[in-house]
Design an enzyme around this catalytic site. Structure first.
Site, mmCIF file in Angstrom:
data_model
loop_
_atom_site.group_PDB
_atom_site.id
_atom_site.type_symbol
_atom_site.label_atom_id
_atom_site.label_comp_id
_atom_site.label_asym_id
_atom_site.label_seq_id
_atom_site.Cartn_x
_atom_site.Cartn_y
_atom_site.Cartn_z
ATOM 1 N N ASP A 114 0.865 -1.188 0.000
ATOM 2 C CA ASP A 114 0.000 0.000 0.000
ATOM 3 C C ASP A 114 0.898 1.233 0.000
ATOM 4 O O ASP A 114 2.037 1.170 -0.448
ATOM 5 C CB ASP A 114 -0.951 -0.034 1.191
ATOM 6 N N HIS A 153 2.127 2.092 -3.165
ATOM 7 C CA HIS A 153 1.161 3.028 -3.757
ATOM 8 C C HIS A 153 1.606 4.479 -3.662
ATOM 9 O O HIS A 153 0.779 5.377 -3.715
ATOM 10 C CB HIS A 153 -0.208 2.856 -3.087
#
Length: 406
Positions: free
Chosen positions: A223, A246
């Site tokens: 993430d 991310h």
């Protein structure tokens, strides 16, 4: 397995069991007086000491520790936790369920002002079992018994004036490191390492913080490398590797119509490699408040899907009005400068500024941006709606739709 509740008083560590006193200012938890074995099997949670401002976990040993809290306040101005070895979490989620402390966190440092955690060691959250149960995995989104919240590995709450240095945090069930309700905190030379497919494993998440520096660190996970949450201000992220992951994200902000309060976030000299996003701001439709005085500068992208991305419609879940004319978190005074590198061809829009009609993004400044396709010959585009600002220098690919605010 018992919860490890530790209280620092006058540089003292007191737990609920085995009240052992150390006469010296530094102690080794493997000393027979304290009872830690360090074989990775015996539960070392209940090691207890008193009268010491420095705890040393020696190199070459692995300590099995359940949910643990190091609680302040302390009269000692400085307390050191020196981790040379490896601390491992329970491997089976069922062990967490029976722990007295619940499953929301693993290691917590709470209210310990002037805390230094260093030593070159490893916190291993052994999160595989949690990832398999996570509702964030597509196959589990509607599965009975899936978990929406997994434990965050290493948590600093109210640890004003603290520092976290020269440590690896790996395989966290959820967030690797959280910084919450603190002021004046430094993170240097930290390595975050989890598989790309591990769900919701942000590297560092901040919320309700001020004057935080995150630098010279490596983030590899599933993430956000760094996620900046609500009530964060004067946060500096620099000289870091990000990927897989991310990107370095502000948000998400304004969920459920809540008020956001984020400003003075400055990100520079980041190496983004193979990430889904790079420089990203994400807010929910229907939110309120502001996100302002933001900069992403002098960073490089290698095969990144969305290098520059502002999204005021993040997820669009739970908002009855699906039109564009609803409230939004105000995004203003955002600078993108000195950003270069390559874009993954799966997403040809190298620059996306997706802003609200009701509360447009304002004060967007773009300068010296050069993004090219990872595969030569692919045409890159931009997507810009309801954004106002200025192009101050060369921007490639050219941004169309940015409304001049001059």
């Amino acid at each position: 397995m018992g919860t490890f509740n530790i209280l620092f008083v006058l540089g003292v560590v007191i737990s609920t069991h085995l009240h052992v006193v150390a006469a010296q200012g530094v102690f080794d938890v493997t000393d027979p007086k304290y009872g830690a074995v360090g074989d990775g099997k015996k539960d070392d949670t209940q090691v207890t000491t008193a009268g010491i401002p420095k705890l040393v976990v020696p190199k070459g040993k692995t300590f099995y520790v359940g949910p643990t809290s190091f609680m302040g306040p302390c009269k000692a101005k400085n307390v050191t936790f020196e981790l040379g070895g490896t601390i491992v979490a329970p491997q089976n989620p069922s062990a967490w369920d029976t722990a007295k402390g619940g499953s929301g966190t693993w290691i917590v440092f709470n209210g310990v002002t002037g805390l230094l955690v260093n030593g070159g060691g490893v916190f291993d959250g052994r999160g595989q079992g949690w990832w398999e149960k996570s509702c964030h995995q597509n196959r589990h989104l509607n599965a009975p018994g899936c978990t929406k919240i997994q434990p965050a590995a290493v948590n600093f709450w109210g640890t004003n004036g603290g520092a976290f240095r020269d440590i690896t945090v790996t395989n966290s069930p959820m967030f690797h490191i959280t910084l919450l309700k603190l002021e004046g905190f430094e993170v240097y030379n930290v390595k975050i390492n989890s598989p790309e497919g591990s769900p919701n494993t942000d590297g560092i998440h901040t919320q309700d913080v001020k004057q935080v520096t995150i630098a010279d660190s490596q983030f590899r996970g599933g993430d956000d490398c760094v996620s900046i949450g609500d009530r964060s201000s004067f946060v500096y992220v620099r000289n870091c590797h990000c990927g897989p992951g991310h990107g370095v994200s502000i948000g998400s902000l304004g969920k459920g119509g809540k008020n956001a309060d984020v400003e003075e976030i400055h990100v520079e000299r980041i190496e983004f490699v193979g990430t889904m996003f790079g420089a990203r701001i994400k807010t929910y439709k229907g939110g309120k408040g502001y996100c302002r005085k933001i900069s992403y500068k002098n960073s490089n992208f290698t095969n990144v899907m969305n290098p520059i991305f502002i999204d005021q419609f993040y997820l669009d879940v739970g908002v009855s009005d699906t039109s564009n004319a609803v409230s939004a978190v105000s995004i203003s005074d955002v600078t993108f400068e000195g950003l270069t590198g390559t874009t993954d061809v799966k997403v040809p829009a190298a620059i996306t500024l997706k802003c609200s009609e009701a509360v447009p993004c304002t004060g967007i400044k773009m300068n010296n941006i050069n993004l090219t396709p990872a595969v030569p010959g692919t045409k890159l585009t931009t997507n810009c709606t309801n954004a106002k600002g200025a192009i101050l220098g060369k921007v490639e690919p050219a941004v169309t739709g940015l409304i001049s605010s001059a």
